[in-house]
Design an enzyme around this catalytic site. Structure first.
Site, PDB file in Angstrom:
ATOM      1  N   GLN A  55       0.776  -1.245   0.000  1.00  0.00           N
ATOM      2  CA  GLN A  55       0.000   0.000   0.000  1.00  0.00           C
ATOM      3  C   GLN A  55       0.805   1.291   0.000  1.00  0.00           C
ATOM      4  OE1 GLN A  55      -3.599   2.237   2.503  1.00  0.00           O
ATOM      5  NE2 GLN A  55      -3.129   0.110   2.941  1.00  0.00           N
TER       6      GLN A  55
ATOM      7  N   GLU B   8       0.947  -1.423   8.740  1.00  0.00           N
ATOM      8  CA  GLU B   8       0.105  -0.284   9.102  1.00  0.00           C
ATOM      9  C   GLU B   8      -0.018  -0.073  10.611  1.00  0.00           C
ATOM     10  OE1 GLU B   8      -2.018   2.851   9.352  1.00  0.00           O
ATOM     11  OE2 GLU B   8      -1.723   2.161   7.300  1.00  0.00           O
TER      12      GLU B   8
ATOM     13  N   ASP C 266       0.367   3.604   6.107  1.00  0.00           N
ATOM     14  CA  ASP C 266       0.583   3.229   4.714  1.00  0.00           C
ATOM     15  C   ASP C 266       0.350   4.385   3.743  1.00  0.00           C
ATOM     16  OD1 ASP C 266       1.542   0.588   4.733  1.00  0.00           O
ATOM     17  OD2 ASP C 266      -0.440  -0.210   5.122  1.00  0.00           O
TER      18      ASP C 266
ATOM     19  N   GLY D 231      -8.098  20.246  19.130  1.00  0.00           N
ATOM     20  CA  GLY D 231      -7.609  21.603  18.935  1.00  0.00           C
ATOM     21  C   GLY D 231      -8.019  22.580  20.017  1.00  0.00           C
ATOM     22  N   GLY D 232      -8.494  22.069  21.150  1.00  0.00           N
ATOM     23  CA  GLY D 232      -8.894  22.958  22.228  1.00  0.00           C
ATOM     24  C   GLY D 232     -10.366  23.343  22.186  1.00  0.00           C
TER      25      GLY D 232
END
Length: 416
Positions: A17, A140, A169, A248-249
């Protein structure tokens, strides 16, 4: 129409992959990608997880579109000579062999430079050169664990969890494609080739940079206010798993919608952004929360965040995920339905944008595949089918200057 990478020839020595995802992207954008495979066998994914007996598996077809397939036995002298000609006339070689495989084949980096000083050698690796795990075989989920993704994914009372997204991958393949294009740009200035590599650990880590951010914050202050563990829980000295919290907060969570009892994907993801708080209160029928000091600020809401989500979930119980999003989008509230692969496959939006494409294969017939995730204003991406094993062998050999008699001899010698 002329494509940006027209005239760039790539020797694709990759399999499974990560490498094929990289080279397929470059093939979409115009490169002549020649997939070199073992005669009679080819890429192992041709036969993995087959759904149609005798046809290439979807695992292969969805990662090798727009390429040409050349079967070549590089253990034979004749096969080595073919590869030498390819190296002399190509721009890039991409490989994901185990350490030392090319050297044992007789094609060390020094030998490749001797044949073609302008060659760019691009490699997918599990770990970077010199890493103490350099010889470790990586797949993976191994990469996700080694790159920090698994330790920070899942719920705090459960084990580390890997993602269904191919962070190790396909993500590594995308990173390597950027490296190849950068090396091609540099070659225009210097006239020289170079080695380019991307390790799966590094590619996963690159997508986990906010977690490295959080580790440093945790080291400084001992807690992370945007995680569900704050303020009532406890923190150790490592970044915890945060369930479905926003990274992200901005507090976010997966919430049940109408039909969740029978539909495992009857959910939406709901994000509470500070500037959207007042519209949220109006949307869910709690306008008084907009001016209540106990709810007005993110700090005030944090210790009640799951009570707030429970209230929103109560509001959602008579609405499908689509109905809910259609209401919430009018208030500019960040949210999305949790879409199943079946829903995505049928999405008219994704078909229209070319993000999902129906391709006709000469053996298996029509199948769906992923189209280019990158869109251009002046470039139409044509997503073609994958080649059958050895489909272009004679064609590629002719391109290299072999006559019909020469090609017949190579077949007779079982070099191709």
């Amino acid at each position: 129409m002329t494509k940006p990478l027209d005239g760039i020839r790539i020797i694709d020595f990759t399999h499974v992959q990560a490498g094929p995802a990289c080279t397929q992207l470059l093939a979409w954008y115009g490169a002549d990608v020649i997939k070199v495979e073992r005669p009679g066998a080819g890429d192992v994914t041709r036969s993995q997880l087959r759904d149609i007996p005798g046809a290439d598996a979807l695992y292969f077809t969805m990662l090798n579109g727009n390429k040409r397939s050349l079967t070549l036995d590089t253990k034979t002298q004749e096969g080595k000579e073919v590869l030498e000609k390819m190296i002399k006339t190509s721009d890039v070689m991409v490989e994901n062999f185990g350490p030392g495989a090319l050297d044992r084949m007789g094609f060390s980096w020094a030998r490749i430079q001797e044949l073609n000083p302008k060659m760019i050698m691009a490699s997918v690796k599990g770990f970077s050169d010199g890493h103490s795990y350099e010889d470790l075989k990586v797949y993976e989920n191994v990469a996700q664990c080694a790159g920090g993704a698994a330790s920070t994914t899942g719920f705090w009372d459960g084990p580390p969890t890997v993602s269904a997204a191919a962070l190790g991958d396909s993500n590594t393949g995308m990173h390597l494609a950027i490296g190849i294009l950068t090396a091609l740009m540099q070659r225009q200035k210097t006239g020289k080739g170079q080695k380019v590599s991307c390790s799966m650990q590094d590619a996963v880590l690159n997508l986990c940079r906010v977690k490295l951010r959080d580790q440093q914050r945790l080291d400084k202050i001992g807690y992370l206010e945007e995680y569900p563990q704050y303020p009532h829980g406890t923190f150790s000295d490592v970044v915890p798993r945060g369930g479905n919290a926003g990274g992200g907060g901005q507090p976010g969570w997966v919430l049940k919608c109408k039909g969740w009892e029978t539909d495992p994907n009857a959910y939406i993801y709901f994000t509470i952004q500070g500037h959207a708080w007042e519209p949220i209160t109006r949307a869910i029928g709690k306008p008084e929360w907009a001016t209540d000091p106990a709810y007005m600020t993110a700090e005030a809401r944090q210790d009640k965040i799951f009570d707030i989500f429970a209230t929103i979930e109560e509001w959602l119980k008579d609405k499908t995920k689509y109905e809910a999003v259609d209401i919430l989008r009018k208030f500019d509230i960040p949210c999305a339905p949790v879409l199943s692969m079946k829903e995505l496959a049928a999405s008219p939006d994704l078909r229209k944008s070319g993000s999902i494409v129906e391709v006709d294969h000469k053996v298996r017939g029509k199948y769906l595949t992923i189209g280019s995730p990158i869109k251009f204003s002046d470039l139409e991406i044509e997503v073609g089918p994958s080649p059958v094993l050895g489909e272009h062998t004679d064609e590629v050999l002719a391109d290299l200057g072999y006559s019909a008699d020469d090609i017949a001899k190579l077949h007779a010698a079982k070099a191709v």
